[in-house]
Design a protein around this motif. Sequence first.
Motif, PDB file in Angstrom:
ATOM      1  N   VAL B 123       0.843  -1.200   0.000  1.00 13.32           N
ATOM      2  CA  VAL B 123       0.000   0.000   0.000  1.00 13.32           C
ATOM      3  C   VAL B 123       0.872   1.240   0.000  1.00 13.32           C
ATOM      4  CG1 VAL B 123      -1.711   1.253   1.314  1.00 13.32           C
ATOM      5  CG2 VAL B 123      -1.815  -1.221   1.196  1.00 13.32           C
ATOM      6  N   LYS B 124       0.479   2.224  -0.849  1.00 13.67           N
ATOM      7  CA  LYS B 124       1.256   3.463  -0.945  1.00 13.67           C
ATOM      8  C   LYS B 124       0.720   4.510   0.025  1.00 13.67           C
ATOM      9  CE  LYS B 124       2.558   2.981  -5.761  1.00 13.67           C
ATOM     10  NZ  LYS B 124       2.260   3.471  -7.107  1.00 13.67           N
ATOM     11  N   ALA B 125       1.381   5.627   0.078  1.00 13.23           N
ATOM     12  CA  ALA B 125       0.947   6.813   0.829  1.00 13.23           C
ATOM     13  C   ALA B 125       0.718   6.506   2.307  1.00 13.23           C
ATOM     14  CB  ALA B 125      -0.318   7.409   0.207  1.00 13.23           C
ATOM     15  N   LYS B 126       1.681   5.807   2.909  1.00 19.99           N
ATOM     16  CA  LYS B 126       1.512   5.449   4.327  1.00 19.99           C
ATOM     17  C   LYS B 126       1.531   6.673   5.217  1.00 19.99           C
ATOM     18  CE  LYS B 126       2.792   0.674   4.602  1.00 19.99           C
ATOM     19  NZ  LYS B 126       3.630   0.259   3.489  1.00 19.99           N
ATOM     20  N   ILE B 127       2.301   7.688   4.803  1.00 20.58           N
ATOM     21  CA  ILE B 127       2.410   8.866   5.672  1.00 20.58           C
ATOM     22  C   ILE B 127       1.057   9.548   5.809  1.00 20.58           C
ATOM     23  CG2 ILE B 127       3.439  11.169   5.874  1.00 20.58           C
ATOM     24  CD1 ILE B 127       5.980   9.977   4.707  1.00 20.58           C
ATOM     25  N   SER B 128       0.328   9.696   4.676  1.00 21.48           N
ATOM     26  CA  SER B 128      -0.990  10.350   4.789  1.00 21.48           C
ATOM     27  C   SER B 128      -1.926   9.499   5.624  1.00 21.48           C
ATOM     28  CB  SER B 128      -1.628  10.577   3.422  1.00 21.48           C
ATOM     29  OG  SER B 128      -0.700  10.460   2.411  1.00 21.48           O
ATOM     30  N   ILE B 129      -1.832   8.177   5.493  1.00 17.40           N
ATOM     31  CA  ILE B 129      -2.699   7.323   6.301  1.00 17.40           C
ATOM     32  C   ILE B 129      -2.395   7.531   7.772  1.00 17.40           C
ATOM     33  CG2 ILE B 129      -3.331   4.938   6.822  1.00 17.40           C
ATOM     34  CD1 ILE B 129      -2.737   4.258   3.932  1.00 17.40           C
ATOM     35  N   GLY B 130      -1.105   7.571   8.099  1.00 15.68           N
ATOM     36  CA  GLY B 130      -0.719   7.776   9.493  1.00 15.68           C
ATOM     37  C   GLY B 130      -1.198   9.119  10.011  1.00 15.68           C
ATOM     38  N   MET B 131      -1.013  10.166   9.187  1.00 17.29           N
ATOM     39  CA  MET B 131      -1.421  11.507   9.619  1.00 17.29           C
ATOM     40  C   MET B 131      -2.919  11.571   9.857  1.00 17.29           C
ATOM     41  SD  MET B 131       1.231  13.596   9.687  1.00 17.29           S
ATOM     42  CE  MET B 131       1.102  15.252   9.044  1.00 17.29           C
ATOM     43  N   THR B 132      -3.701  10.965   8.905  1.00 19.66           N
ATOM     44  CA  THR B 132      -5.150  11.044   9.086  1.00 19.66           C
ATOM     45  C   THR B 132      -5.596  10.265  10.315  1.00 19.66           C
ATOM     46  OG1 THR B 132      -5.379   9.208   7.562  1.00 19.66           O
ATOM     47  CG2 THR B 132      -5.720  11.413   6.668  1.00 19.66           C
ATOM     48  N   THR B 133      -4.848   9.198  10.649  1.00 18.79           N
ATOM     49  CA  THR B 133      -5.208   8.470  11.864  1.00 18.79           C
ATOM     50  C   THR B 133      -5.130   9.402  13.058  1.00 18.79           C
ATOM     51  OG1 THR B 133      -3.980   6.680  10.867  1.00 18.79           O
ATOM     52  CG2 THR B 133      -4.824   6.316  13.075  1.00 18.79           C
ATOM     53  N   VAL B 134      -4.044  10.184  13.107  1.00 14.96           N
ATOM     54  CA  VAL B 134      -3.855  11.056  14.269  1.00 14.96           C
ATOM     55  C   VAL B 134      -4.862  12.203  14.269  1.00 14.96           C
ATOM     56  CG1 VAL B 134      -2.231  12.617  15.393  1.00 14.96           C
ATOM     57  CG2 VAL B 134      -1.444  10.439  14.497  1.00 14.96           C
ATOM     58  N   PHE B 135      -5.138  12.774  13.086  1.00 12.08           N
ATOM     59  CA  PHE B 135      -5.927  14.011  13.082  1.00 12.08           C
ATOM     60  C   PHE B 135      -7.420  13.812  12.807  1.00 12.08           C
ATOM     61  CE2 PHE B 135      -1.621  15.614  12.249  1.00 12.08           C
ATOM     62  CZ  PHE B 135      -1.532  16.432  13.346  1.00 12.08           C
ATOM     63  N   LEU B 136      -7.795  12.765  12.078  1.00 13.20           N
ATOM     64  CA  LEU B 136      -9.225  12.620  11.755  1.00 13.20           C
ATOM     65  C   LEU B 136      -9.906  11.524  12.557  1.00 13.20           C
ATOM     66  CD1 LEU B 136      -9.453  13.201   7.909  1.00 13.20           C
ATOM     67  CD2 LEU B 136     -10.296  14.647   9.740  1.00 13.20           C
ATOM     68  N   TYR B 137      -9.177  10.431  12.844  1.00 13.59           N
ATOM     69  CA  TYR B 137      -9.840   9.347  13.561  1.00 13.59           C
ATOM     70  C   TYR B 137     -10.448   9.799  14.881  1.00 13.59           C
ATOM     71  CZ  TYR B 137     -10.882   5.301  16.270  1.00 13.59           C
ATOM     72  OH  TYR B 137     -11.552   4.423  17.063  1.00 13.59           O
ATOM     73  N   PRO B 138      -9.745  10.671  15.659  1.00 14.85           N
ATOM     74  CA  PRO B 138     -10.317  11.077  16.954  1.00 14.85           C
ATOM     75  C   PRO B 138     -11.743  11.597  16.852  1.00 14.85           C
ATOM     76  CG  PRO B 138      -8.073  11.820  16.824  1.00 14.85           C
ATOM     77  CD  PRO B 138      -8.399  11.223  15.483  1.00 14.85           C
ATOM     78  N   PHE B 139     -12.104  12.233  15.731  1.00 13.16           N
ATOM     79  CA  PHE B 139     -13.475  12.747  15.607  1.00 13.16           C
ATOM     80  C   PHE B 139     -14.470  11.606  15.425  1.00 13.16           C
ATOM     81  CE2 PHE B 139     -10.785  16.271  14.413  1.00 13.16           C
ATOM     82  CZ  PHE B 139     -11.313  17.266  15.207  1.00 13.16           C
TER      83      PHE B 139
END
Lengths: 405, 442
Positions: B123-139
């Motif tokens: 899977v590509k774009a792991k950094i964006s996945i990681g970032m969205t986990t931190v910033f969007l998942y909490p909502f």
Amino acid sequence: MAVNNNNKKTATSKPDEQFDFFHDERVRSVFYQLLTAAAVGLAAWYLISNTAQNLEARGMHTGFGFLNTAAGFDSYFKLIPNEAGVGTYGRIFIIGVLNTLYVSALAIIASTVLGFFIGVLRLSSNWLVSKVALAYVEIFRNTPFLIQVIFWYIGVFSLLPRVRNSIDLSGGAELLLLNNRGLYMPWPVPGDLFWLTGAAFIIAIIAVVILKRWAKNRQDKTGQIFPTFILSAAVLIFLPGTVYFMTGMPLNWDIPKLEGLNFVGGATLPPSFVTLLVALSIYHASYTAEMVRAGILSVNKGQYDAAQSIGLRPGRVMSLVIIPQAMPAIVPPMISNWMSTIKNSSLAIAIGYPDLVSLFMQTSLNQAGYAIELVGMTMAFYMFVSLTISWLLNIYNKRVQLVER
Amino acid sequence: MASIKKVPALSAAPPLSEVSVLGWMQKNLFSSVFNTLLTLVTLYIIYITVKGLWVWGIADAVWVADNRRECFEISTDGACWAGVIAWLDNIFYGRYPRQELWRVNLGIFFLFIWMTPLWLPRVKAKISIGMTTVFLYPFLGGYLFAGGEKGIFMQIMLTSAIVCLLANTIHSIIGIFSGRSLPEFISSLSGKKNVSDKTQRNIFLGFLALIFVLIFVWQMSWSLERVPWTKWGGLFLTLVIAGIGIASALPGGIILALGRRSRMPVIRVLSTTFIELFRSVPIITVLFMATTMFPLFMPQGFVLNKLVQVIIAVCLFNAAYMAETVRGGLQTIPLGQFEGAHTIGLGYWQTMGLIVMPQALKHMIPNIVGNFISLLKDTTLVSIIGLFDVLGMLRSISKDLPWLGLHKEPLVFGAILFFLICFAMSKYSRHLEVKLSTGHKN
């Protein structure tokens, strides 16, 4: 000549670069710093003004005057005398500090000794022994310390027998007694001339230091090894011993005796103290063990081979070659482990041992209020200890580095 | 007559001490009299311990009973696991309403789905996945757990989180099968080849906007019942506190560590003071400070609930610890890397973000995981100030009427639970360390 001069001039003077106010690094740096300082200052001002308003609205007082007023409670375990309703909050603070330092100091000694032992077992050539040591380390490092403390307290030390059926740890001599009220042990009561024995002991220590220096000088000059260890042990035992017997054995032991429902005399350590001591020692020993292991493994293997090849016995290989080189790797993490021992002793609050946090941040806070002062003083104490320790560590690191290069 | 052998001689069999079980035992367990003695003593100690634990914990233990007295009637010297089993729901979820438990499970499942792609090599774009986990998942997680009325901000963030979750999932499924990214896949659907990056991105953003609108309309049609934080508890609460602590500790720690190494004195002094202040005091004092002093800091009429106080305290505390870990990692980077980055014209943030941090983070992994483990263990302290986290729940079993006085078994269960989690984490970090090491040693 002239050409040379010209060249120098162009090399040193900058090309016609204009001072760009917005892109100059220094200007930016000052600007960022001012911005940060302003933001932090504004936040601090906001919090302080809120606090002032809240304190006023709730009719709370501030200031350290309360330290001189009498506290309505007393600590059941203390190293200095105190009385409820008479002793001040200042005295409570001192009691808390002493209790914290007392249990931490004993735990630091115990955990370091135990940790070294486990660390050596971990490196044992015996597969089974090293695996058992590994299991010890993994089990105690991977479970929360709070669960361990509570487990020791509720699962072990609360299940101890009553006073009448005390466990005798001294094997029938009734000297060390353990029951659900705590650990009872004899306490020395020095007589009139006991100070002479103490003085003799100090003289013996000085003599040993001089002896060691002399022996080292002699070894450096002649290469002969002087048996310092046996001689200094003899001096340390015999000199104070002789004085002690000559002055007529001026030391009495206050031995705990069963009177009615409880033991009287001797010294008592409450179960909460023993629990905390055991839990801290076991938990931090598991960290020390790993540090010792890592430190010893960090010494190059060639050092073993070289030391063996010049004919040193295994014990000497360790004490003269390996340990001195492992120490710089062991000491810094070990000292921070000591620091976390002191910090973890604050979990005393979970089992009711009256340490600083429990006496000052909980009981005093409930009784007197003064949240800011009490929290501030407690934190200041820990910070003072921590800064002292890191200062000592820096001195040690500098010394080690000087020796190395 | 000399002869030259063309075929190499058969190698001799390895000595028996190297291959046979007996040889191994002789070498590792019975090499000398002393070692033999040691082995026997250790074996005896192991036997006593294991036997004691076996009898208490398994052989004589009671698994099914209605109350503690019944346990005693069945067996007096075994563990009474029936009490722990009866409380399992409470240990994991606290007093969360039972008919709403699916929300907690779903939230944890979504987090799992969200983060799984990080472990999938194709899977590509792991950094964006990681970032969205931190910033969007909490909502998403936060709304699932807490519920209640959705404000307009919450609606937008919730929708973004759901869109992101969908996109992530589709992206990873495509990634597993074709090794392509979602934007590539979408633009290839249109049939054109060699689409430029820019059009690809625009098509992708348009696609996302479309889904966003659809989901925004959809989410207006439902809302979840509000579950007050006082009902949260058990392992769930522990993980929420530790999770937020972990997610905020790393960015906070990086900023503080950079501040401490900064050349600007004001920033350096402020960062150092913060770090040293929080590192030198026990976490329990920070928690007490949070519950006694934070209410004084707030403007009048504004009440901060205890959970938020605790979470703020945990975040501050852990950022300070993480800062020292990050600083340790930064110190392993040789000066040449900074200078090299400078010579090719990178600025401060580019140097840090592209050159220094990626290398430093790799060095830090064992220590970061170590930090996370101690954060998870330290989270149990919130039970002292009255939150019902996993330890709080375990301790209240002994106050429950049928199980009055049942102390030991819940604590042992809690210890095993934490051991499994922490041990797995530390083993994983060891594995990661080996996997990521490139053989460079500074």
